[in-house]
Every structure is written in C-alpha cells, then in structure tokens.
Design a protein around this motif. Structure first.
Motif, mmCIF file in Angstrom:
data_model
loop_
_atom_site.group_PDB
_atom_site.id
_atom_site.type_symbol
_atom_site.label_atom_id
_atom_site.label_comp_id
_atom_site.label_asym_id
_atom_site.label_seq_id
_atom_site.Cartn_x
_atom_site.Cartn_y
_atom_site.Cartn_z
ATOM 1 N N UNK A 40 0.839 -1.184 0.000
ATOM 2 C CA UNK A 40 0.000 0.000 0.000
ATOM 3 C C UNK A 40 0.883 1.246 0.000
ATOM 4 N N UNK A 41 0.463 2.225 -0.759
ATOM 5 C CA UNK A 41 1.195 3.480 -0.834
ATOM 6 C C UNK A 41 0.913 4.311 0.416
ATOM 7 N N UNK A 42 1.945 4.942 0.950
ATOM 8 C CA UNK A 42 1.803 5.753 2.161
ATOM 9 C C UNK A 42 1.582 7.203 1.747
ATOM 10 N N UNK A 43 0.365 7.487 1.277
ATOM 11 C CA UNK A 43 0.036 8.813 0.767
ATOM 12 C C UNK A 43 -0.555 9.697 1.877
ATOM 13 N N UNK A 44 -1.021 10.866 1.505
ATOM 14 C CA UNK A 44 -1.545 11.841 2.470
ATOM 15 C C UNK A 44 -2.723 11.285 3.258
ATOM 16 N N UNK A 45 -3.653 10.623 2.570
ATOM 17 C CA UNK A 45 -4.818 10.059 3.263
ATOM 18 C C UNK A 45 -4.402 8.953 4.233
ATOM 19 N N UNK A 46 -3.458 8.123 3.802
ATOM 20 C CA UNK A 46 -2.974 7.042 4.663
ATOM 21 C C UNK A 46 -2.285 7.620 5.893
ATOM 22 N N UNK A 47 -1.490 8.662 5.697
ATOM 23 C CA UNK A 47 -0.820 9.317 6.827
ATOM 24 C C UNK A 47 -1.852 9.872 7.806
ATOM 25 N N UNK B 114 -3.395 7.044 9.701
ATOM 26 C CA UNK B 114 -2.405 6.557 10.666
ATOM 27 C C UNK B 114 -2.375 7.471 11.895
ATOM 28 N N UNK B 115 -2.339 8.774 11.658
ATOM 29 C CA UNK B 115 -2.261 9.738 12.769
ATOM 30 C C UNK B 115 -3.504 9.685 13.655
ATOM 31 N N UNK B 116 -4.670 9.461 13.055
ATOM 32 C CA UNK B 116 -5.890 9.309 13.860
ATOM 33 C C UNK B 116 -5.788 8.100 14.783
ATOM 34 N N UNK B 117 -5.317 6.981 14.228
ATOM 35 C CA UNK B 117 -5.157 5.767 15.039
ATOM 36 C C UNK B 117 -4.084 5.970 16.108
ATOM 37 N N UNK B 118 -3.008 6.644 15.747
ATOM 38 C CA UNK B 118 -1.935 6.889 16.705
ATOM 39 C C UNK B 118 -2.440 7.734 17.872
ATOM 40 N N UNK B 119 -3.205 8.764 17.564
ATOM 41 C CA UNK B 119 -3.728 9.618 18.629
ATOM 42 C C UNK B 119 -4.722 8.864 19.510
ATOM 43 N N UNK B 120 -5.496 7.993 18.906
ATOM 44 C CA UNK B 120 -6.504 7.251 19.663
ATOM 45 C C UNK B 120 -5.874 6.205 20.578
ATOM 46 N N UNK C 150 -3.320 -0.694 11.135
ATOM 47 C CA UNK C 150 -4.660 -0.218 10.771
ATOM 48 C C UNK C 150 -4.700 0.363 9.365
ATOM 49 N N UNK C 151 -3.562 0.854 8.881
ATOM 50 C CA UNK C 151 -3.520 1.404 7.519
ATOM 51 C C UNK C 151 -2.797 0.469 6.548
ATOM 52 N N UNK C 152 -2.438 -0.728 7.012
ATOM 53 C CA UNK C 152 -1.874 -1.743 6.140
ATOM 54 C C UNK C 152 -0.408 -1.577 5.795
ATOM 55 N N UNK C 153 0.363 -0.930 6.694
ATOM 56 C CA UNK C 153 1.802 -0.797 6.471
ATOM 57 C C UNK C 153 2.536 -1.287 7.714
ATOM 58 N N UNK C 154 3.834 -1.441 7.570
ATOM 59 C CA UNK C 154 4.629 -1.913 8.703
ATOM 60 C C UNK C 154 5.050 -0.741 9.586
ATOM 61 N N UNK C 155 5.458 -1.066 10.774
ATOM 62 C CA UNK C 155 5.973 -0.061 11.703
ATOM 63 C C UNK C 155 7.197 0.631 11.103
ATOM 64 N N UNK C 156 8.061 -0.152 10.489
ATOM 65 C CA UNK C 156 9.279 0.427 9.913
ATOM 66 C C UNK C 156 8.967 1.413 8.791
#
Length: 147
Positions: free
Chosen positions: A1-8, A11-17, A27-33
C-alpha cells in the motif's frame, strides 16, 4: 500500500486514539518500519506525529484529573443487586497530578541544580564530595530497608 496523504492522516488518527505505533501502522496496512522511515524523511509528518502523541497525552492527563477530582461512578451492591452508586475519587491520581503540576511543593525534594551540574560537569570538588556522600547515604538507607 502506498503511504500517501490520506494514509498518513488515518495513521495519525489511530496513533492519537491508541498511542501504539505498530497498531496504527497495521490499521492502515503498512509496517511499523514504514511509518518510522516516513517520520524520519518528512518533517511535517514528524511534527504531526508529535502533535498526535501530545494530544493523546493531553487526553490521558484530563482523564487522570477527572478521576482524581471528579471521581468515577461505581455501583453499590446489596445481595447481588445494584442499590445505588458512589463516586470514588483517586488519591493516588491526585498525588501524581500534583507532583507533575506543582513539583516545587509536591515533587521529590532533590537538588536538581546539583544534578544538572553533574551532567554538565560544572561541579567543584566540595560539591562532588557532597553529592557522593548524599548518594552513599541514600544507598545505605535503602539497603537498611531491604535487610
């Protein structure tokens, strides 16, 4: 999956939650790294990441305050039935809050300036000796408590 603006943004919403990098990345289908690499390469994303974590900490602090000051409703049982509610406040949360916000009054009584001087090497011999003796005394007190 591409880590584009929407994905970021997602990700930030999940991180804050949740405050969990691995969980937010999954949650956005990418790895931690992947997210860590983007944080290192993108200063705007890095700042948004820090803002998300600060927001989470602000919410946690608010919850701590609410439990300490306002309390939490807990059911009262009698013969297995709920017969009412009490509001239970948290003294330990209040102590934690006061230590954080009123360190000068409720914090640990340590010579912070002296410890800062140790870190920077700005101590003269008498200050070094005083600090060494203080640390030895504390170590002995702790040892005596254990024995």
């Amino acid at each position: 999956m591409k880590f584009d603006t929407d994905t970021k943004a997602t990700f930030l919403l999940h991180l804050r939650r949740h405050g969990n990098i691995t969980r937010a990345a999954a949650a956005v289908g990418v790895s931690r790294s992947t997210v860590v690499a983007h944080k290192a390469d993108d200063p705007v994303f890095a700042q948004e990441w820090e803002d998300a974590m600060e927001g989470l900490l602000d919410e946690a602090e608010e919850e701590l305050r609410n439990r300490a000051i306002d309390g939490v409703e807990e059911p009262v049982f009698y013969k297995g039935e709920v017969v009412g509610f009490i509001t239970r406040k948290s003294d330990s949360n209040l102590q934690c809050l006061l230590r954080a916000k009123r360190r000068d009054v409720f914090g640990d009584k340590q010579d912070v300036n002296l410890k800062g001087a140790v870190a920077t090497g700005d101590l003269d011999d008498s200050q070094r000796l005083r600090l060494i003796n203080e640390l030895l005394s504390r170590a002995k007190e702790r040892k005596d408590l254990v024995e």
